[in-house]
Enzyme design. Sequence first.
Site, PDB file in Angstrom:
ATOM      1  CG  LEU A  21       6.817   3.434  13.294  1.00 22.76           C
ATOM      2  CD1 LEU A  21       7.322   4.206  12.091  1.00 22.76           C
ATOM      3  CD2 LEU A  21       6.526   4.374  14.444  1.00 22.76           C
ATOM      4  CE  LYS A  23      -0.421  -7.035  13.429  1.00 21.66           C
ATOM      5  NZ  LYS A  23      -0.964  -6.105  14.420  1.00 21.66           N
ATOM      6  CE  LYS A  25      -5.820  -8.905   2.954  1.00 20.69           C
ATOM      7  NZ  LYS A  25      -5.369  -9.844   1.947  1.00 20.69           N
ATOM      8  CG  PHE A  26       0.542  -8.202   1.798  1.00 19.70           C
ATOM      9  CD1 PHE A  26      -0.575  -7.568   1.284  1.00 19.70           C
ATOM     10  CD2 PHE A  26       0.630  -9.585   1.725  1.00 19.70           C
ATOM     11  CE1 PHE A  26      -1.584  -8.297   0.673  1.00 19.70           C
ATOM     12  CE2 PHE A  26      -0.381 -10.318   1.116  1.00 19.70           C
ATOM     13  CZ  PHE A  26      -1.490  -9.677   0.589  1.00 19.70           C
ATOM     14  N   GLY A  27       3.195  -7.164   5.704  1.00 18.72           N
ATOM     15  CA  GLY A  27       4.396  -6.528   6.233  1.00 18.72           C
ATOM     16  C   GLY A  27       4.159  -5.600   7.402  1.00 18.72           C
ATOM     17  CG  ASP A 138      -7.261   1.941  -1.163  1.00 19.86           C
ATOM     18  OD1 ASP A 138      -6.529   1.087  -0.640  1.00 19.86           O
ATOM     19  OD2 ASP A 138      -8.447   2.145  -0.810  1.00 19.86           O
ATOM     20  CE  LYS A 140      -8.434   1.802   2.577  1.00 18.97           C
ATOM     21  NZ  LYS A 140      -9.017   0.475   2.340  1.00 18.97           N
ATOM     22  CG  ASN A 143      -4.603   3.674   2.202  1.00 19.19           C
ATOM     23  OD1 ASN A 143      -4.160   2.864   3.019  1.00 19.19           O
ATOM     24  ND2 ASN A 143      -5.334   3.319   1.170  1.00 19.19           N
ATOM     25  CG  ASP A 156      -0.976   1.180   1.333  1.00 19.98           C
ATOM     26  OD1 ASP A 156      -1.653   0.572   2.151  1.00 19.98           O
ATOM     27  OD2 ASP A 156      -0.347   0.626   0.413  1.00 19.98           O
ATOM     28  CB  THR A 174     -14.055  -0.045   3.914  1.00 21.64           C
ATOM     29  OG1 THR A 174     -15.253   0.686   3.632  1.00 21.64           O
ATOM     30  CG2 THR A 174     -12.858   0.819   3.545  1.00 21.64           C
TER      31      THR A 174
HETATM   32  C1  LIG Z   1       1.907   4.848  13.986  1.00 16.97           C
HETATM   33  C2  LIG Z   1       2.686   6.066  14.258  1.00 16.97           C
HETATM   34  N1  LIG Z   1       2.620   6.719  15.432  1.00 16.97           N
HETATM   35  N2  LIG Z   1       3.446   7.771  15.336  1.00 16.97           N
HETATM   36  C3  LIG Z   1       3.634   8.713  16.428  1.00 16.97           C
HETATM   37  C4  LIG Z   1       4.019   7.822  14.109  1.00 16.97           C
HETATM   38  C5  LIG Z   1       3.541   6.720  13.418  1.00 16.97           C
HETATM   39  C6  LIG Z   1       3.905   6.387  12.055  1.00 16.97           C
HETATM   40  N3  LIG Z   1       3.475   5.302  11.372  1.00 16.97           N
HETATM   41  C7  LIG Z   1       4.056   5.401  10.138  1.00 16.97           C
HETATM   42  C8  LIG Z   1       3.980   4.585   9.007  1.00 16.97           C
HETATM   43  C9  LIG Z   1       3.122   3.368   9.047  1.00 16.97           C
HETATM   44  C10 LIG Z   1       2.934   2.555  10.167  1.00 16.97           C
HETATM   45  N4  LIG Z   1       2.052   1.592   9.853  1.00 16.97           N
HETATM   46  N5  LIG Z   1       1.617   1.837   8.627  1.00 16.97           N
HETATM   47  C11 LIG Z   1       0.545   1.028   8.063  1.00 16.97           C
HETATM   48  C12 LIG Z   1       1.092  -0.069   7.216  1.00 16.97           C
HETATM   49  C13 LIG Z   1       2.058  -0.937   7.743  1.00 16.97           C
HETATM   50  C14 LIG Z   1       2.525  -1.977   6.938  1.00 16.97           C
HETATM   51  C15 LIG Z   1       2.051  -2.156   5.639  1.00 16.97           C
HETATM   52  C16 LIG Z   1       1.091  -1.248   5.125  1.00 16.97           C
HETATM   53  C17 LIG Z   1       0.617  -0.213   5.918  1.00 16.97           C
HETATM   54  C18 LIG Z   1       2.257   2.901   8.086  1.00 16.97           C
HETATM   55  C19 LIG Z   1       4.711   4.993   7.869  1.00 16.97           C
HETATM   56 CL1  LIG Z   1       4.690   4.043   6.413  1.00 16.97          CL
HETATM   57  C20 LIG Z   1       5.468   6.166   7.889  1.00 16.97           C
HETATM   58  N6  LIG Z   1       5.517   6.953   8.985  1.00 16.97           N
HETATM   59  C21 LIG Z   1       4.820   6.570  10.090  1.00 16.97           C
HETATM   60  N7  LIG Z   1       4.712   7.167  11.302  1.00 16.97           N
END
Ligand SMILES: Cc1nn(C)cc1-c1nc2c(-c3cnn(Cc4ccccc4)c3)c(Cl)cnc2[nH]1
Length: 288
Positions: A21, A23, A25-27, A138, A140, A143, A156, A174
């Site tokens: 879904l 990524k 900075k970490f993971g 944080d 923004k 997040n 986050d 930022t």
């Molecule tokens: C992208 C996306 N497109 N659609 C249609 C749904 C999503 C979706 N993403 C999420 C996500 C999601 C994904 N990336 N991130 C950012 C991230 C990744 C790793 C570390 C820190 C921050 C959050 C989550 Cl947690 C929880 N639910 C999510 N849903």
Amino acid sequence: YIQPSIAKQWSLPMFDIGKPLGKGKFGRVYLAKEKSTGFVCALKVLHKNEISQGKVEKQVRREIEIQSHLAHPNVLRLFGHFHDSKRIILILEYAAKGELYKHLRRELKFPEWKAAQYIAQMAAALKYLHKKHVMHRDIKPENILVGIHGELKISDFGWSVHAPNNRRNTMCGTLDYLPPEMLRGAGKENYYTEKVDLWSLGVLMYEFLCGEAPFEDTQIQTQRRIARADYQIPNTVSAEAKDLIQRLLVLDPEKRIPLDEVETHPWIVKYCKTGERAYNRASGDKFR
Ligand SMILES: Cc1nn(C)cc1-c1nc2c(-c3cnn(Cc4ccccc4)c3)c(Cl)cnc2[nH]1
């Protein structure tokens, strides 16, 4: 017979892993389904060596500790976590409409009715967090995620802490959303409190309505402008919206409009159905 609440022992084989879904900075985060119930969730996979190299163990521990005790419709749920030899995995709520900043970039800016509903939801979430003496620090668009019904979910919690706090943080990313009291860097003389989130709410509201952050500039200029609360609000923004922004982007944290007054501000009431009248409408107001 009341089933004792056992802390379920989670493991990776309990999940079918779906598409990535996103990524950070970490993971990375993956769509996943818990096999025994079919429950759809998001698994955030953090690699232990990356975390220790990045010296963010404390933040990960805080993210888990804080977010696992929160339950609010506008706060992304953390249902549980587990780890194996190499990874820590967080079991998170899946936000079906993804990342808010992607919607904002695509739409450039939001109409006032949508921005007002979003700010009302963020105010409700922050009110819930602050009641638990948690400050996010944080806030923004990056997040904030969007749920299936278009509702916002703060996510986050890596930077959240219990208020008050005077820890100096090496933050990256930022500066746009940083309140002046966090820019000054914390010393014994200036603690900062959860009112830092009120400033960020003002920056968020400005960006929703104008399509860019109020202090967007070079790094040095941004810091200078934040420290002086030096921003202009375009005339395309309504008078009520301008008034709320000006009550949030106030240098003195103690003078920022409290969350209770954000929820009853004319600009919010005008566009949000949560008022008495709307409540009556919703309940079919047969008797009113
Ligand atoms: C992208 C996306 N497109 N659609 C249609 C749904 C999503 C979706 N993403 C999420 C996500 C999601 C994904 N990336 N991130 C950012 C991230 C990744 C790793 C570390 C820190 C921050 C959050 C989550 Cl947690 C929880 N639910 C999510 N849903």
